[in-house]
Design a protein around this motif. Sequence first.
Motif, PDB file in Angstrom:
ATOM      1  N   ASP A   3       0.792 -10.907   5.767  1.00  0.00           N
ATOM      2  CA  ASP A   3       1.020  -9.943   4.689  1.00  0.00           C
ATOM      3  C   ASP A   3       0.024 -10.143   3.546  1.00  0.00           C
ATOM      4  O   ASP A   3      -0.483  -9.171   2.963  1.00  0.00           O
ATOM      5  CB  ASP A   3       2.448 -10.077   4.158  1.00  0.00           C
ATOM      6  CG  ASP A   3       3.491  -9.563   5.145  1.00  0.00           C
ATOM      7  OD1 ASP A   3       3.103  -8.820   6.069  1.00  0.00           O
ATOM      8  OD2 ASP A   3       4.680  -9.912   4.994  1.00  0.00           O
ATOM      9  N   VAL A   4      -0.268 -11.417   3.227  1.00  0.00           N
ATOM     10  CA  VAL A   4      -1.230 -11.705   2.162  1.00  0.00           C
ATOM     11  C   VAL A   4      -2.613 -11.194   2.541  1.00  0.00           C
ATOM     12  O   VAL A   4      -3.308 -10.551   1.739  1.00  0.00           O
ATOM     13  CB  VAL A   4      -1.278 -13.225   1.871  1.00  0.00           C
ATOM     14  CG1 VAL A   4      -2.443 -13.563   0.929  1.00  0.00           C
ATOM     15  CG2 VAL A   4       0.041 -13.693   1.262  1.00  0.00           C
ATOM     16  N   MET A   5      -3.000 -11.451   3.797  1.00  0.00           N
ATOM     17  CA  MET A   5      -4.324 -11.018   4.244  1.00  0.00           C
ATOM     18  C   MET A   5      -4.404  -9.497   4.376  1.00  0.00           C
ATOM     19  O   MET A   5      -5.452  -8.897   4.121  1.00  0.00           O
ATOM     20  CB  MET A   5      -4.672 -11.689   5.572  1.00  0.00           C
ATOM     21  CG  MET A   5      -5.082 -13.139   5.425  1.00  0.00           C
ATOM     22  SD  MET A   5      -6.443 -13.320   4.243  1.00  0.00           S
ATOM     23  CE  MET A   5      -7.120 -14.879   4.750  1.00  0.00           C
ATOM     24  N   ASP A   6      -3.303  -8.883   4.754  1.00  0.00           N
ATOM     25  CA  ASP A   6      -3.260  -7.429   4.850  1.00  0.00           C
ATOM     26  C   ASP A   6      -3.511  -6.809   3.470  1.00  0.00           C
ATOM     27  O   ASP A   6      -4.274  -5.837   3.340  1.00  0.00           O
ATOM     28  CB  ASP A   6      -1.896  -6.999   5.391  1.00  0.00           C
ATOM     29  CG  ASP A   6      -1.844  -5.522   5.720  1.00  0.00           C
ATOM     30  OD1 ASP A   6      -2.661  -5.057   6.530  1.00  0.00           O
ATOM     31  OD2 ASP A   6      -0.985  -4.834   5.162  1.00  0.00           O
ATOM     32  N   GLN A   7      -2.902  -7.369   2.455  1.00  0.00           N
ATOM     33  CA  GLN A   7      -3.110  -6.885   1.094  1.00  0.00           C
ATOM     34  C   GLN A   7      -4.564  -7.068   0.665  1.00  0.00           C
ATOM     35  O   GLN A   7      -5.163  -6.186   0.040  1.00  0.00           O
ATOM     36  CB  GLN A   7      -2.189  -7.618   0.124  1.00  0.00           C
ATOM     37  CG  GLN A   7      -2.304  -7.145  -1.319  1.00  0.00           C
ATOM     38  CD  GLN A   7      -1.359  -7.894  -2.243  1.00  0.00           C
ATOM     39  OE1 GLN A   7      -0.595  -8.760  -1.817  1.00  0.00           O
ATOM     40  NE2 GLN A   7      -1.407  -7.559  -3.529  1.00  0.00           N
ATOM     41  N   PHE A   8      -5.145  -8.214   1.033  1.00  0.00           N
ATOM     42  CA  PHE A   8      -6.547  -8.481   0.693  1.00  0.00           C
ATOM     43  C   PHE A   8      -7.478  -7.462   1.340  1.00  0.00           C
ATOM     44  O   PHE A   8      -8.384  -6.913   0.692  1.00  0.00           O
ATOM     45  CB  PHE A   8      -6.922  -9.898   1.138  1.00  0.00           C
ATOM     46  CG  PHE A   8      -8.397 -10.159   1.181  1.00  0.00           C
ATOM     47  CD1 PHE A   8      -9.170 -10.116   0.020  1.00  0.00           C
ATOM     48  CD2 PHE A   8      -9.037 -10.440   2.389  1.00  0.00           C
ATOM     49  CE1 PHE A   8     -10.544 -10.361   0.070  1.00  0.00           C
ATOM     50  CE2 PHE A   8     -10.389 -10.676   2.442  1.00  0.00           C
ATOM     51  CZ  PHE A   8     -11.150 -10.626   1.274  1.00  0.00           C
ATOM     52  N   VAL A   9      -7.260  -7.177   2.623  1.00  0.00           N
ATOM     53  CA  VAL A   9      -8.105  -6.210   3.332  1.00  0.00           C
ATOM     54  C   VAL A   9      -7.981  -4.839   2.696  1.00  0.00           C
ATOM     55  O   VAL A   9      -8.984  -4.127   2.496  1.00  0.00           O
ATOM     56  CB  VAL A   9      -7.726  -6.159   4.829  1.00  0.00           C
ATOM     57  CG1 VAL A   9      -8.415  -4.991   5.520  1.00  0.00           C
ATOM     58  CG2 VAL A   9      -8.098  -7.466   5.519  1.00  0.00           C
TER      59      VAL A   9
END
Length: 328
Positions: free
Chosen positions: A190-196
């Motif tokens: 979820d954190v990486m999805d937000q970053f992308v």
Amino acid sequence: MEYMTVSEVSREFEVSTRMLRYYEKKGLIQSSKKEDYAYRIYDENAVRRLQLIIVMRKLRVPLKQILLMMEQEKSAAALEILKENLNELEEEAAALEVIRNILKSFIEGLSDSIHLKNCLDVLDNQELLTLSRTLCLSKHKLKEEPTMKELNEASEVLENKMDARIVLLPPCTVAAYHYIGESPEETAGDVMDQFVQESKLYERKPDARMFGFNHPNPSDSRDYYGYEIWITIPDDMEIPDNLTKKSFAGGLYAAHAIDFPNFHEWKTLAKWVEENEKYDANYSELGEEIMGGALEEHLNWVYSSHLRWPENGIDGKLDLLLPIKLKE
């Protein structure tokens, strides 16, 4: 009614806690919280559903169809699904039988040729060509009452008939996020999805890739584990404070594509490397707590995260990547 904890179910049925959470997320099973109890538990109904899932997966029924079977109140839907899978299996068995008979006829012809001390010319040997054209297909029949042991053995044979690709991952810069706790893969994802999404990474780096690994590995001695995710980024890219920029040296890997969440096939890939005549495993000196340097790559993850299409779906694909080196 008896209850089982997630850890107990994982040990009893030899499935990972990650797979159990995935089944929950897709609505196949459901856990609950019991009053004055620290861990999530499964009731008898959830355990029965899990048993059905395990058997159906060994029968090579896709998760989408298993979910459909469980959602339908009448058994007619299950009957049609199983018939469809049986037809596909019979077609595959017939195709394998063709290959088997062709190989058998060529072996017999070659054996006769060697026995008669003649040179076998497969292009001109009319007997072999005639045999190949007139093969008799036979139906593949299972025993009327196969045991679970036989089913497991058959499933293992099919899983072991895999072949790995050899891939070279180039050196790159990655943005990393590490989380330890409950559902670490989902939290880190979820954190990486937000970053992308917020960085519009796909527009800046269309070939961006996502890798992940346990950090630390699950263990019977504790109820938690961790997961770390890497996203490849441009070398000069600024990243949020909650992420860490790292340099990945790359390397040579044996790659095997699986349907999510068939992580038990790690054993199959490790066995393939172990028995390979050309390559040895090249595990990281940092130890088993980070999977020995092995990686999981969710295919097209950055692309789908950015555009929300195609959706990963219930049977998403990912590569298992095991580090290897040429034998000395």
